[in-house]
Motif scaffolding. Sequence first.
Motif, PDB file in Angstrom:
ATOM      1  N   ASP A 137      12.779  -8.232  -6.695  1.00  0.00           N
ATOM      2  CA  ASP A 137      11.424  -9.096  -6.135  1.00  0.00           C
ATOM      3  C   ASP A 137      11.806 -10.423  -5.651  1.00  0.00           C
ATOM      4  O   ASP A 137      11.881 -11.243  -6.728  1.00  0.00           O
ATOM      5  CB  ASP A 137      10.161  -9.226  -7.333  1.00  0.00           C
ATOM      6  N   ILE A 138      11.937 -10.594  -4.648  1.00  0.00           N
ATOM      7  CA  ILE A 138      12.304 -12.005  -4.037  1.00  0.00           C
ATOM      8  C   ILE A 138      11.125 -12.874  -4.226  1.00  0.00           C
ATOM      9  O   ILE A 138      11.485 -14.291  -3.730  1.00  0.00           O
ATOM     10  CB  ILE A 138      12.794 -11.606  -2.368  1.00  0.00           C
ATOM     11  N   THR A 139      10.165 -12.671  -4.189  1.00  0.00           N
ATOM     12  CA  THR A 139       8.851 -13.709  -4.399  1.00  0.00           C
ATOM     13  C   THR A 139       8.954 -14.433  -5.884  1.00  0.00           C
ATOM     14  O   THR A 139       8.634 -15.478  -6.054  1.00  0.00           O
ATOM     15  CB  THR A 139       7.618 -12.980  -4.130  1.00  0.00           C
ATOM     16  N   GLN A 140       9.750 -13.709  -6.756  1.00  0.00           N
ATOM     17  CA  GLN A 140       9.833 -14.262  -8.086  1.00  0.00           C
ATOM     18  C   GLN A 140      11.226 -15.227  -8.143  1.00  0.00           C
ATOM     19  O   GLN A 140      12.179 -14.913  -8.674  1.00  0.00           O
ATOM     20  CB  GLN A 140      10.049 -13.298  -9.245  1.00  0.00           C
ATOM     21  N   THR A 141      10.880 -16.358  -7.501  1.00  0.00           N
ATOM     22  CA  THR A 141      12.038 -17.304  -7.388  1.00  0.00           C
ATOM     23  C   THR A 141      11.606 -18.382  -8.693  1.00  0.00           C
ATOM     24  O   THR A 141      10.454 -18.604  -8.920  1.00  0.00           O
ATOM     25  CB  THR A 141      12.009 -17.983  -6.000  1.00  0.00           C
TER      26      THR A 141
END
Length: 254
Positions: free
Chosen positions: A245-249
């Motif tokens: 999940d690239i939104t979980q930075t």
Amino acid sequence: MTGRRKSDPPLTVRRILVHSTAVAAGQQAARAKRLAKAAEDLDRLTAAAGGRHYKTREKIVARIGVIATKRRVTSCLRWHITTDEHGTPSLTWHFDQDVLGAETAVDGWWALITSVPAEKAGPAHVLIHYKGQGTVERRYHDFKGPLAVAPVFVQHNRRVAALIQVICLALLVFCLIERQVRRALGPDETMPGLYPDNRRVRPTGRMILYQLGELTLRIGNVTDPPTVQINRGVQLHLLDLLDTDITQTRWPQT
């Protein structure tokens, strides 16, 4: 089997004979090609025997040796040189069919040697394990290629061991990334976009990291979190296969 030193304990091994129809067909085709080329060379030599370039027996014998070695027909080639009343040599030759028959009988056969007891692995299991050697060899290639392992000069053996341990951990992560993508993709499925020509291939760890290595991170702020910039569709596909999940930075820890 015994070792070189008297103190080496004897090793008990099994020899498993395996026959491959594909290997047999390849060996037969290669033999037929060698024999055909050798026959052409020998026919030309037969016609030229006694002529300007092959006036003597010694020159003909030397040329036969070159042909037999080059075409790899020494074991089956039979030849005889005679001379007429004028001393002009002539050549006759043929291939020994008994030798060729013996060679044909063993086409496709090869042996596997293993120390694994029969109760732990039957012949089929030993063959399956042997067929998996390509994966091991490919990991050695990854070890020297994408991981860029180069000679490093260190002062102590413990540092060598530590360096190898770190590299092996990197290889483990490298292999797990490839395995995750291939498992999510399917056992026999391929995907396009990894190469410029867009051909469909099975993803490898090297190409996965190459594609994901061009991802960029846009720096955010308190109200606008950082985001990953995706440049190509294949990158999004790979991230989905990796269940990432690239939104979980996360902000770097200070």
